[in-house]
Design a protein around this motif. Structure first.
Motif, PDB file in Angstrom:
ATOM      1  N   GLU A   1      21.575 -17.698  49.213  1.00 42.51           N
ATOM      2  CA  GLU A   1      22.272 -18.186  50.405  1.00 42.51           C
ATOM      3  C   GLU A   1      21.320 -18.290  51.590  1.00 42.51           C
ATOM      4  O   GLU A   1      21.334 -19.285  52.335  1.00 42.51           O
ATOM      5  N   ALA A   2      20.469 -17.289  51.761  1.00 43.22           N
ATOM      6  CA  ALA A   2      19.507 -17.313  52.868  1.00 43.22           C
ATOM      7  C   ALA A   2      18.475 -18.421  52.671  1.00 43.22           C
ATOM      8  O   ALA A   2      18.060 -19.075  53.641  1.00 43.22           O
ATOM      9  N   PHE A   3      18.061 -18.667  51.438  1.00 44.75           N
ATOM     10  CA  PHE A   3      17.094 -19.731  51.156  1.00 44.75           C
ATOM     11  C   PHE A   3      17.700 -21.096  51.481  1.00 44.75           C
ATOM     12  O   PHE A   3      17.012 -21.983  52.010  1.00 44.75           O
TER      13      PHE A   3
ATOM     14  N   LYS B   1       8.740 -18.008  54.686  1.00 43.73           N
ATOM     15  CA  LYS B   1       7.922 -18.863  53.815  1.00 43.73           C
ATOM     16  C   LYS B   1       8.607 -20.209  53.569  1.00 43.73           C
ATOM     17  O   LYS B   1       7.957 -21.266  53.593  1.00 43.73           O
ATOM     18  N   ILE B   2       9.909 -20.175  53.336  1.00 45.26           N
ATOM     19  CA  ILE B   2      10.633 -21.416  53.079  1.00 45.26           C
ATOM     20  C   ILE B   2      10.642 -22.292  54.326  1.00 45.26           C
ATOM     21  O   ILE B   2      10.432 -23.515  54.252  1.00 45.26           O
TER      22      ILE B   2
ATOM     23  N   PHE C   1      16.899 -21.774  42.888  1.00 43.48           N
ATOM     24  CA  PHE C   1      16.475 -21.349  41.549  1.00 43.48           C
ATOM     25  C   PHE C   1      16.705 -19.839  41.487  1.00 43.48           C
ATOM     26  O   PHE C   1      15.886 -19.070  41.960  1.00 43.48           O
ATOM     27  N   ILE C   2      17.850 -19.442  40.932  1.00 42.07           N
ATOM     28  CA  ILE C   2      18.160 -18.026  40.752  1.00 42.07           C
ATOM     29  C   ILE C   2      17.649 -17.652  39.362  1.00 42.07           C
ATOM     30  O   ILE C   2      18.269 -17.980  38.356  1.00 42.07           O
ATOM     31  N   GLU C   3      16.528 -16.983  39.317  1.00 47.19           N
ATOM     32  CA  GLU C   3      15.830 -16.722  38.066  1.00 47.19           C
ATOM     33  C   GLU C   3      16.516 -15.639  37.237  1.00 47.19           C
ATOM     34  O   GLU C   3      17.033 -14.652  37.754  1.00 47.19           O
TER      35      GLU C   3
ATOM     36  N   ALA D   1      13.335 -23.268  45.924  1.00 46.88           N
ATOM     37  CA  ALA D   1      13.192 -21.858  46.294  1.00 46.88           C
ATOM     38  C   ALA D   1      13.742 -20.968  45.188  1.00 46.88           C
ATOM     39  O   ALA D   1      14.917 -21.077  44.818  1.00 46.88           O
ATOM     40  N   ARG D   2      12.908 -20.099  44.705  1.00 41.94           N
ATOM     41  CA  ARG D   2      13.267 -19.223  43.579  1.00 41.94           C
ATOM     42  C   ARG D   2      13.310 -17.762  44.015  1.00 41.94           C
ATOM     43  O   ARG D   2      12.440 -17.295  44.753  1.00 41.94           O
ATOM     44  N   THR D   3      14.326 -17.061  43.529  1.00 41.47           N
ATOM     45  CA  THR D   3      14.345 -15.609  43.692  1.00 41.47           C
ATOM     46  C   THR D   3      14.288 -14.928  42.337  1.00 41.47           C
ATOM     47  O   THR D   3      14.959 -15.336  41.391  1.00 41.47           O
ATOM     48  N   ASP D   4      13.482 -13.877  42.269  1.00 42.33           N
ATOM     49  CA  ASP D   4      13.358 -13.056  41.062  1.00 42.33           C
ATOM     50  C   ASP D   4      14.091 -11.723  41.222  1.00 42.33           C
ATOM     51  O   ASP D   4      13.823 -10.773  40.504  1.00 42.33           O
ATOM     52  N   ALA D   5      15.041 -11.675  42.145  1.00 38.19           N
ATOM     53  CA  ALA D   5      15.697 -10.413  42.469  1.00 38.19           C
ATOM     54  C   ALA D   5      16.638  -9.917  41.380  1.00 38.19           C
ATOM     55  O   ALA D   5      16.895  -8.712  41.284  1.00 38.19           O
TER      56      ALA D   5
END
Length: 285
Positions: free
Chosen positions: A168-170, A133-134, A179-181, A150-154
């Motif tokens: 890192e992958a983003f 997607k990115i 954006f590390i949520e 790019a945000r992750t909700d992990a």
């Protein structure tokens, strides 16, 4: 208009308050913020009266992007949720947001339907799918000036290590801002900021999972941008509860404890000064 990515500099925190409708946009614009953020929670709530739980469509949101971008003078970063579908949807969304006047888009790795980042039960798609997607988002923009956030909700359900792995992958996929949520402590925020060379965004949600710190503290940690998506609509909610409650209780707004804006000044904020000037210039005898 200044390029958004030129405003993101090491050692400086770019502050972007959340706007969600024409009134919040006009008021925020008066203060001369360098950047503004179209909050998904606030926009869905104000436009549709619904929770930010994947119920708004691309058409709902891109129309609001144009309204807000046309209203403000500062670069606007707009919440694009998951891109509203698969890879073709992401392409369409990025092109649509850019054409509508946004200076950047935020895309997240949640499963559909998505949910607000500080609420429970969020699930994420496979990392490989989000990386694609990115990459599509980067390829689809008309100009490299259009920022991909790019945000992750992990973090919430899968742990900080998984969130860092995704970040890192983003970055490798071409995201401009990471954006590390929902980090849940200052220690986690330190780990996030130590892990990346890319600009990092912190999501400041009063009452949310992430510690609310001063601008100086965020800068010292290593963040380059801070968004305040809920500050405006939470303030609005408190003010409306106060004045509507008074009106219901007494049948009058007289004596309300909540201070009200001056009607004339508010009218000018909303653009009536231009209307009056136009009518004066084109007055008929």
């Amino acid at each position: 208009m200044t390029r958004l990515l030129d405003l993101i500099k090491p050692g400086k925190l770019l502050i972007a308050p959340g706007i969600f409708d024409g009134i919040s946009a006009r008021i925020a614009d008066e203060f001369g913020f360098e950047a503004l953020y179209m909050t998904g929670y606030g926009t869905v709530g104000s436009h549709l009266g619904l929770p930010d739980a994947g119920l708004a469509s691309y058409s709902d949101m891109v129309g609001r992007v144009k309204v807000l971008a046309d209203t403000v003078s500062s670069p606007l970063v707009a919440d694009g949720d998951t891109g509203y579908g698969g890879l073709l949807n992401v392409q369409h969304t990025v092109r649509g947001y850019e054409a509508a006047g946004a200076a950047g888009i935020q895309l997240e790795d949640q499963e559909f339907p998505k949910k607000c980042g500080h609420t429970p039960n969020r699930k994420v798609i496979p990392l490989e799918d989000m990386v694609q997607k990115i990459k599509v988002a980067v390829e689809s923009r008309d100009s490299a000036d259009f920022a991909i956030v790019a945000r992750t909700d992990a973090r919430t359900n899968y742990g900080l290590d998984e969130a860092l792995r995704r970040g890192e992958a983003f970055a490798k996929a071409g995201a401009d801002v990471l954006f590390i949520e929902s980090p849940e402590s200052v220690e986690e925020m330190e780990k996030i900021c130590a892990a990346f060379d890319k600009p990092l965004l912190v999501n400041v949600v009063e009452g949310g999972k992430t510690p609310v710190l001063s601008a100086e503290e965020y800068t010292e940690l290593g963040y380059s941008m801070a968004i305040y998506p809920g500050t405006g609509f939470l303030a609005m909610g408190a003010a409306l509860r106060s004045v509507y409650g008074r009106l219901k209780e007494t049948g009058s707004s007289k004596g309300a404890s909540q201070k009200l804006d001056d009607f004339g000044a508010f009218s000018r904020t909303m653009g009536f000064g231009d209307v009056w000037d136009f009518e004066k210039a084109h007055a008929q005898d």
